[in-house]
Design a protein around this motif. Sequence first.
Motif, PDB file in Angstrom:
ATOM      1  N   LEU A   1       0.835  -1.200   0.000  1.00 15.91           N
ATOM      2  CA  LEU A   1       0.000   0.000   0.000  1.00 15.91           C
ATOM      3  C   LEU A   1       0.869   1.249   0.000  1.00 15.91           C
ATOM      4  O   LEU A   1       1.919   1.299   0.646  1.00 15.91           O
ATOM      5  CB  LEU A   1      -0.917   0.030   1.218  1.00 15.91           C
ATOM      6  CG  LEU A   1      -1.976  -1.064   1.327  1.00 15.91           C
ATOM      7  CD1 LEU A   1      -2.809  -0.870   2.593  1.00 15.91           C
ATOM      8  CD2 LEU A   1      -2.883  -1.103   0.108  1.00 15.91           C
ATOM      9  N   THR A   2       0.403   2.265  -0.706  1.00 16.37           N
ATOM     10  CA  THR A   2       1.116   3.547  -0.726  1.00 16.37           C
ATOM     11  C   THR A   2       0.823   4.309   0.567  1.00 16.37           C
ATOM     12  O   THR A   2      -0.102   3.972   1.309  1.00 16.37           O
ATOM     13  CB  THR A   2       0.657   4.407  -1.912  1.00 16.37           C
ATOM     14  OG1 THR A   2      -0.725   4.755  -1.712  1.00 16.37           O
ATOM     15  CG2 THR A   2       0.834   3.671  -3.241  1.00 16.37           C
TER      16      THR A   2
ATOM     17  N   GLU B   1      -2.713   5.426   0.508  1.00 16.89           N
ATOM     18  CA  GLU B   1      -3.660   4.353   0.803  1.00 16.89           C
ATOM     19  C   GLU B   1      -3.692   4.049   2.305  1.00 16.89           C
ATOM     20  O   GLU B   1      -4.759   3.786   2.868  1.00 16.89           O
ATOM     21  CB  GLU B   1      -3.314   3.094   0.013  1.00 16.89           C
ATOM     22  CG  GLU B   1      -3.596   3.224  -1.472  1.00 16.89           C
ATOM     23  CD  GLU B   1      -3.018   2.071  -2.291  1.00 16.89           C
ATOM     24  OE1 GLU B   1      -3.701   1.655  -3.251  1.00 16.89           O
ATOM     25  OE2 GLU B   1      -1.901   1.599  -1.987  1.00 16.89           O
TER      26      GLU B   1
ATOM     27  N   ASN C   1      -5.604   6.820   3.849  1.00 17.37           N
ATOM     28  CA  ASN C   1      -7.018   6.663   3.513  1.00 17.37           C
ATOM     29  C   ASN C   1      -7.694   5.575   4.345  1.00 17.37           C
ATOM     30  O   ASN C   1      -8.911   5.615   4.558  1.00 17.37           O
ATOM     31  CB  ASN C   1      -7.166   6.347   2.017  1.00 17.37           C
ATOM     32  CG  ASN C   1      -8.611   6.248   1.599  1.00 17.37           C
ATOM     33  OD1 ASN C   1      -9.378   7.197   1.724  1.00 17.37           O
ATOM     34  ND2 ASN C   1      -8.998   5.073   1.111  1.00 17.37           N
TER      35      ASN C   1
ATOM     36  N   ASN D   1      -7.342  -4.234   2.366  1.00 18.97           N
ATOM     37  CA  ASN D   1      -6.153  -3.477   2.758  1.00 18.97           C
ATOM     38  C   ASN D   1      -5.285  -4.187   3.782  1.00 18.97           C
ATOM     39  O   ASN D   1      -4.130  -3.834   3.954  1.00 18.97           O
ATOM     40  CB  ASN D   1      -6.561  -2.110   3.336  1.00 18.97           C
ATOM     41  CG  ASN D   1      -7.122  -1.192   2.287  1.00 18.97           C
ATOM     42  OD1 ASN D   1      -6.390  -0.652   1.472  1.00 18.97           O
ATOM     43  ND2 ASN D   1      -8.428  -1.018   2.307  1.00 18.97           N
TER      44      ASN D   1
END
Length: 111
Positions: free
Chosen positions: A24-25, A28, A31, A99
């Motif tokens: 994940l960035t 992300e 978020n 996620n």
Amino acid sequence: MSNNQLSSSGQIQHFVMFWLKPQLTKAEIENFKNFFEHLRPSKYIKTLSYGLAANTPIRPVTDNSFTYSLTVTFSNIEDHNAYQEDPIHLAAIEKFSNNWYRVVVHDTVIS
């Protein structure tokens, strides 16, 4: 611990640790806090707080390997159990579960 040592009366603290997928960035990961905000409207939740793992010193008793943690309190075990089937809770899991790769839950009767 045997069942006769477990208490089911009193407020429940629901502590959840999330390990987010390493690919994940940063955006992300940032978020992902929307997952917790999606839970907030549940009528069963008394209090809700969440945050990223703290950058505390490494010690044998400290586990900072998780990404986010969530602490929810419920008035009683019945509210905790109803929350598990709450459409708000289930929808948030459906939306955000892609996620994470690991989740650990600790439920405690608090004094």
